[in-house]
Design a protein around this motif. Structure first.
Motif, mmCIF file in Angstrom:
data_model
loop_
_atom_site.group_PDB
_atom_site.id
_atom_site.type_symbol
_atom_site.label_atom_id
_atom_site.label_comp_id
_atom_site.label_asym_id
_atom_site.label_seq_id
_atom_site.Cartn_x
_atom_site.Cartn_y
_atom_site.Cartn_z
ATOM 1 N N CYS A 14 -33.788 -2.695 21.389
ATOM 2 C CA CYS A 14 -34.702 -2.671 22.535
ATOM 3 C C CYS A 14 -34.079 -3.480 23.676
ATOM 4 O O CYS A 14 -34.153 -4.709 23.679
ATOM 5 N N PRO A 15 -33.429 -2.842 24.639
ATOM 6 C CA PRO A 15 -32.712 -3.558 25.709
ATOM 7 C C PRO A 15 -33.627 -3.963 26.855
ATOM 8 O O PRO A 15 -33.698 -3.287 27.878
ATOM 9 N N LEU A 114 -43.582 -13.045 21.700
ATOM 10 C CA LEU A 114 -42.416 -13.155 20.826
ATOM 11 C C LEU A 114 -41.262 -13.900 21.480
ATOM 12 O O LEU A 114 -40.581 -14.702 20.815
ATOM 13 N N ASP A 115 -41.003 -13.630 22.763
ATOM 14 C CA ASP A 115 -39.904 -14.338 23.435
ATOM 15 C C ASP A 115 -40.077 -15.852 23.396
ATOM 16 O O ASP A 115 -39.151 -16.573 23.015
ATOM 17 N N HIS A 163 -32.159 -3.997 15.157
ATOM 18 C CA HIS A 163 -31.610 -5.208 15.748
ATOM 19 C C HIS A 163 -32.669 -6.026 16.472
ATOM 20 O O HIS A 163 -33.287 -5.554 17.428
ATOM 21 N N ASP A 164 -32.896 -7.224 15.995
ATOM 22 C CA ASP A 164 -33.639 -8.300 16.650
ATOM 23 C C ASP A 164 -35.158 -8.143 16.568
ATOM 24 O O ASP A 164 -35.702 -7.144 16.123
ATOM 25 N N TYR A 165 -35.838 -9.190 17.027
ATOM 26 C CA TYR A 165 -37.261 -9.385 16.780
ATOM 27 C C TYR A 165 -38.160 -8.523 17.659
ATOM 28 O O TYR A 165 -39.369 -8.473 17.448
ATOM 29 N N SER A 186 -31.532 -7.199 11.388
ATOM 30 C CA SER A 186 -30.902 -8.457 11.785
ATOM 31 C C SER A 186 -31.746 -9.127 12.855
ATOM 32 O O SER A 186 -32.156 -8.479 13.823
ATOM 33 N N ILE A 187 -32.016 -10.415 12.660
ATOM 34 C CA ILE A 187 -32.740 -11.204 13.659
ATOM 35 C C ILE A 187 -31.767 -12.239 14.207
ATOM 36 O O ILE A 187 -31.278 -13.097 13.468
#
Length: 764
Positions: A14-15, A114-115, A163-165, A186-187
């Motif tokens: 998610c970019p 989340l950020d 990929h990522d949270y 992967s987090i």
């Protein structure tokens, strides 16, 4: 490396920009053959309230130059040819900017909840209210859209890598569509403590979704403990997730994307802005660390008055840190600049923003010291970037002890407690006044560590763990059937130092168990459809002597593939223009030879083996093991210093060490040795084979030859060769290999080639 039946990896990312708007990409071609909708199951969700348009792309380098998050490094690494030849596709949100207002609503949960939780020091989470419920529903819609896009691209045997949270709920919805898919997650941010996570809306749902992945990768052991504690405390699990499901895979950085010529030019311009001054580069997202850094910087001038007007602090703070948390910072910066600056000089430059990637790298390349007190994954990634950017200046690092656990001990200045301002001031002062020789020694260790743990290596580790790779015993009959069925040219490569011997003291005796191999290679090479090559670490001169005594029709590779001799040509050629090697004696060779000569005189029976790409100090013929152990250690210590000296003059050297041998090789680039993979590249381009067999008859003790083999295996996987017609084979004596198949010993290898020769005879 690919297991049987695995065809591709589908990346899910998610970019988002810092304000929650997806970054648009328009330079890639989507897959027009995608089915209109994913397969449905009885449990498949259908009550979506909003459609989120997503696209699927084939990854390319341009895609990953936009952002510098750890996730982008890892995806770029996974997309590279070195990742064992998996086909790659990537699922991203790429809507045009006209949807910006919708984007802010859809990604509000990521940006507002989340950020701050994953990227910045956690604050008190918002209470569950109507706004939170709406944000969560939008977040679910986004995750559903990603799950459907993944399912549309998925084929049996593929791997899904999330990929990522930002996409924590994708495993939950993807499992409803594809219950048997192989899913990895992967987090790349630090996983929060369960006490902070507990107050987040639907935190249990997120944990349950993460647990549906086959393998979960975190940045540090502390993150795995936080995750395990959250599962046991919030989900009432009797025992935490097993080590088979949860692992530590710290994200590396992509070496190939650093230090462009434009970056170096900009770094020089920055240095010219601060002539005769030392620059401290600092990057942190923790507000408390920002204040501590400014306080320590101010007290540095009190500790050493000489530093006044000679020291500059450039501090970057992520735009993800709320401006409300930094209300005191501008006043502190103003007071320091007013007290210690003047009309011509400003000592503190504080930036609360996301700088352009090249501008940030230029700032790091221009610095004289790097300060990274935070423990966040983004801070650690910045520290690794700093190491690579300092290839010319060798600036030291100061980090907190907690974060320095991922960096080799003893090569950085570690701060036990960042809140201890006097200790931080002392550490900064001592590091700034560090002897240049000590600084170079530290940098050499740091540089080696970062290169050996780059993004490509980390991506390899995760994929191999995800597919639970095991090199399988070679099924000879299957190989023979593939060899028979192949139409066109066959490429056969054997890596073996035992076979090529010559009547000279510099060459070790042959291994009797493989003496029968040469006749079989000779017989196979008589077939016009076969292109046979034997690769060795021997010098060209040694192989020329061997060739005179052993006429042959197959090709030879000398000095680990740096030089190749074609079957119809007795001359030697380099495998690529970039690996051209001067025959003249160079400074590094003189230094290494002089050092090795000193130890040859100390250890009876030792000798020096010198060729164009490598110099070897060999203790194998010495009978005094205690003396060999002692002097080998002493030689390694001196050698590390000489390698540093060579690096300052542009000579990059690589050291291979074993119990009875020390080898030094000149490197053609920052991350690869000469000839290793270029030989395979050259042969594949010239031959265009339909069947490839690459056999390595070495073990872990022969480190240069092992590196040669593994590089060849990796290169072969990246060339789109039909997996049914590609066989990479290693010996079981090797602990870790990228080979798909293994043989027990060299006797089995000889038997294999005997059967291939018999096939040829049957066809005559």
């Amino acid at each position: 490396m690919p297991s049987s039946g695995i065809k591709k990896i589908i990346h899910c990312v998610c970019p988002l920009s810092t304000d929650g708007i997806p970054i648009p990409f328009s330079t890639h071609t989507s897959d027009a053959n995608l089915p209109p909708s994913p397969p449905t199951t009885p449990n498949h969700f259908s009550d979506k309230t909003q459609t989120v348009p997503l696209n699927i792309y084939y990854p390319s380098k341009e895609l990953f130059n936009v952002r510098s998050r750890p996730s982008w490094y890892m995806i770029h690494a996974a997309a590279s040819l070195s990742l064992a030849g998996y086909d790659q596709s990537i699922c991203i949100d790429s809507r045009p900017s006209k949807h910006a207002s919708v984007d802010r609503d859809l990604y509000a949960f990521v940006v507002n909840v989340l950020d701050p939780l994953f990227q910045v020091s956690p604050t008190s989470p918002s209470n569950c209210n109507k706004s939170m419920v709406n944000m969560w529903k939008n977040y679910i819609n986004v995750n559903i859209a990603y799950a459907e896009a993944l399912a549309a691209r998925y084929r049996n045997g593929d791997i899904v890598w999330i990929h990522d949270y930002q996409l924590l709920m994708v495993p939950h919805y993807l499992r409803q569509i594809l219950p048997n898919a192989k899913i990895g997650m992967s987090i790349y941010a630090n996983f929060p403590y369960y006490g902070h996570l507990a107050s987040i809306y639907e935190c249990k749902s997120m944990l349950q979704s993460i647990l549906l992945a086959d393998h979960i990768g975190f940045q540090t052991k502390l993150d795995t403990r936080h995750f395990a504690t959250a599962c046991t405390q919030l989900l009432d699990m009797d025992c935490p997730p097993s080590s088979k499901q949860v692992g530590v895979f710290p994200s590396g950085v992509d070496n190939q994307l650093l230090l462009k010529s434009s970056v170096l030019k900009r770094a020089k311009e920055i240095r010219n802005l601060f002539p005769h001054r030392q620059i401290i580069f600092c990057r942190d997202t923790h507000v408390a660390n920002v204040i501590r850094t400014l306080a320590a910087f101010s007290q540095l001038f009190s500790k050493d008055r000489y530093l006044m007007n000679h020291l500059v602090l450039i501090h970057l703070c992520s735009a993800r840190v709320p401006a409300s948390d930094l209300t005191a910072i501008p006043e502190i910066v103003r007071q320091i600049n007013q007290l210690y600056g003047n009309t011509d000089f400003v000592p503190v430059h504080f930036y609360h923003q996301e700088l352009d990637r090249e501008e940030r790298e230029a700032l790091m390349a221009a610095a004289d010291l790097g300060l990274f007190l935070g423990s966040q994954s983004s801070t650690l990634t910045s520290a690794k970037e700093f190491v690579l950017s300092q290839y010319e200046r060798h600036a030291p690092l100061v980090m907190s002890q907690e974060s320095s656990l991922v960096i080799p001990n003893g090569v950085i200045t570690a701060i036990e407690d960042p809140s201890d301002i006097p200790a931080l001031v002392t550490a900064l002062h001592d590091t700034l006044t560090l002897c240049s020789i000590d600084s170079e020694k530290r940098y050499e260790s740091l540089y080696k560590f970062v290169l050996e743990n780059d993004a490509i290596t980390c991506a390899h580790r995760f994929i191999e763990t995800l597919v639970d790779h095991e090199t399988r015993p070679l099924y000879t009959q299957q190989l023979i059937e593939a060899y028979k069925a192949a139409s066109g040219k066959n490429l056969i490569i054997v890596c073996d130092n035992n076979e090529l011997t010559a009547p000279t003291d510099k060459v070790e005796p042959s291994n009797p168990s493989t003496k029968k191999l040469i006749p079989y290679l000779e017989s196979l090479s008589q077939d016009n459809m076969n292109c046979v090559y034997l690769v060795s670490g021997r010098t060209k001169d040694d192989l020329d002597i061997w060739s005179k005594a052993n006429p042959h029709s197959f090709g030879l590779g000398a000095e680990y593939g740096a030089f190749v001799q074609q079957p119809s040509d007795a001359s030697w050629k380099t495998t690529s223009i970039s690996s051209e090697i001067s025959k003249k004696s160079t400074d590094w060779r003189e230094l290494i030879n002089k050092l090795f000569q000193k130890y040859v005189q100390k250890v009876l029976g030792s000798c020096i083996i010198d060729n164009e790409t490598m110099i070897t100090l060999d203790f194998n013929k010495s009978f005094d093991s205690d003396k060999v152990s002692y002097y080998s250690k002493r030689c390694n210590e001196e050698l590390a210093h000489l390698v540093n000296i060579a690096a300052t003059h542009g000579q990059k050297l690589r050291i291979f060490k074993s119990k009875a041998r020390i080898q030094v090789q000149k490197c053609s680039s920052l991350y690869s040795s000469e000839g290793y993979s270029t030989l395979v590249e050259t042969l594949l381009e010239a031959i265009q084979p339909n069947f490839v067999l690459c056999v390595g008859n070495t073990n872990d003790q022969d480190k240069p030859m092992t590196s040669c083999e593994e590089s060849m295996f990796s290169t072969l996987y990246g060339h789109g060769i039909n997996r049914d017609h590609l066989y990479t084979v290693a010996m079981t004596t090797k602990k870790c290999t990228m080979a798909n198949w293994e043989l027990r010993d060299s006797t089995d290898m000889v038997d294999l080639f005997k059967q291939l020769v018999e096939i040829k005879k049957e066809g005559v």
